[in-house]
Enzyme design. Sequence first.
Site, PDB file in Angstrom:
ATOM      1  N   LYS A   8       0.843  -1.209   0.000  1.00 55.12           N
ATOM      2  CA  LYS A   8       0.000   0.000   0.000  1.00 55.12           C
ATOM      3  C   LYS A   8       0.870   1.248   0.000  1.00 55.12           C
ATOM      4  O   LYS A   8       0.632   2.191  -0.749  1.00 55.12           O
ATOM      5  CB  LYS A   8      -0.929   0.006   1.233  1.00 55.12           C
TER       6      LYS A   8
ATOM      7  N   ASP B 247     -11.299   2.901   4.282  1.00 54.34           N
ATOM      8  CA  ASP B 247     -11.636   1.477   4.190  1.00 54.34           C
ATOM      9  C   ASP B 247     -13.151   1.261   4.238  1.00 54.34           C
ATOM     10  O   ASP B 247     -13.621   0.135   4.071  1.00 54.34           O
ATOM     11  CB  ASP B 247     -10.973   0.690   5.338  1.00 54.34           C
TER      12      ASP B 247
ATOM     13  N   GLN C 186      -5.056  -1.496  10.103  1.00 54.10           N
ATOM     14  CA  GLN C 186      -4.799  -2.768   9.404  1.00 54.10           C
ATOM     15  C   GLN C 186      -5.365  -3.930  10.226  1.00 54.10           C
ATOM     16  O   GLN C 186      -5.028  -4.099  11.403  1.00 54.10           O
ATOM     17  CB  GLN C 186      -3.288  -2.933   9.182  1.00 54.10           C
TER      18      GLN C 186
END
Length: 290
Positions: free
Chosen positions: A54, A121, A98
């Site tokens: 990422k 997200d 994460q």
Amino acid sequence: MRGAFINGRDLAQTLKTRLFALTHRLEKETGIRPGLAVLRIGTDPASQIYVTRKGAQARELGYHFEEHTYPTTISPEVLKTAIEGLNQNPAIHGIILQLPLPAPLDPLAFLSLIEPAKDVDGLHPLNAGKLFQGLPSGFTPCTPLGCLALLKTVHSDFKGLTAGVVGRSLLVGRPMGMLLLEQGCTLWMAHSQTRNLPELCQTADILVVAIGKPHFIQGNWIKKGATVIDVGMNRLPSGDITGDVDFKAACAQTDAITPVPGGVGPMTIASLLRNTLEAACRYAGHPFTL
Ligand code: NAP
């Protein structure tokens, strides 16, 4: 061999080329550079690899990128303070926590602390609720967003197609179902307690599978001519990565199918970068037109 491969790498590259151009226009016209921050807790090797990817791709596009790492012993108070700090930081437009989090940290409790405007997200309850209501002002989780883009390379009109989603996680299955419903599909969603999965699968014109079990979906479960999106990423003892669908057997049935690797994975990261740029554009009051 019947099915065409849906090439996630090429589609991701096309999207990133557009993001690169818009990123530079945004910076030129407003002085604002998209900023993405990732909070990673513990030493899970897969998480380390994903975050590195990422970061590398965000930097390639010209984004500011920060990775904040913490030991598994982090206290809930310290994690809360870290999220609140990023919420207040004007250089950061997207925040990712994460997953998975090590026990006993409750992911939902911490995801809901992220400022919804920076929740790239799409896992904050407000953004999940907006998706449920079909409102475009939220953020859609990156994997389903990428899957929809892959499906749109095959289908120009989804209305009336039967879509099956196997897996009901908050990250993939549920938001995927909402997107397909919004497109006009007739939807079913299966999970570990579903009783007649092979028969259900045979009804699906579009089949999206996200369960995390290598080669679980058999070729003869798949409707002839179906489009199959395999989200699964399973590491075999050999070290190879494979999907949830028996790919070889499925190819004989499908018109189009995503390979693993090279299908959904690249589009998940590209969709994250897309959401981050959109968050930065909203912050800057700049149009987000790809
Ligand atoms: P998850 O949270 O573990 O959810 C798995 C889902 O599969 C659950 O809803 C579970 O049902 C269902 N399931 C398990 N066994 C089943 C069975 N025998 N029949 C039908 N359904 C079954 O996983 P996830 O986060 O959604 O991820 C799923 C897979 O996608 C994993 O391999 C993951 O690595 C991969 N993934 C890939 C990407 C990418 O970018 N390529 C992104 C995210 C995830 P219950 O709810 O009843 O337990």
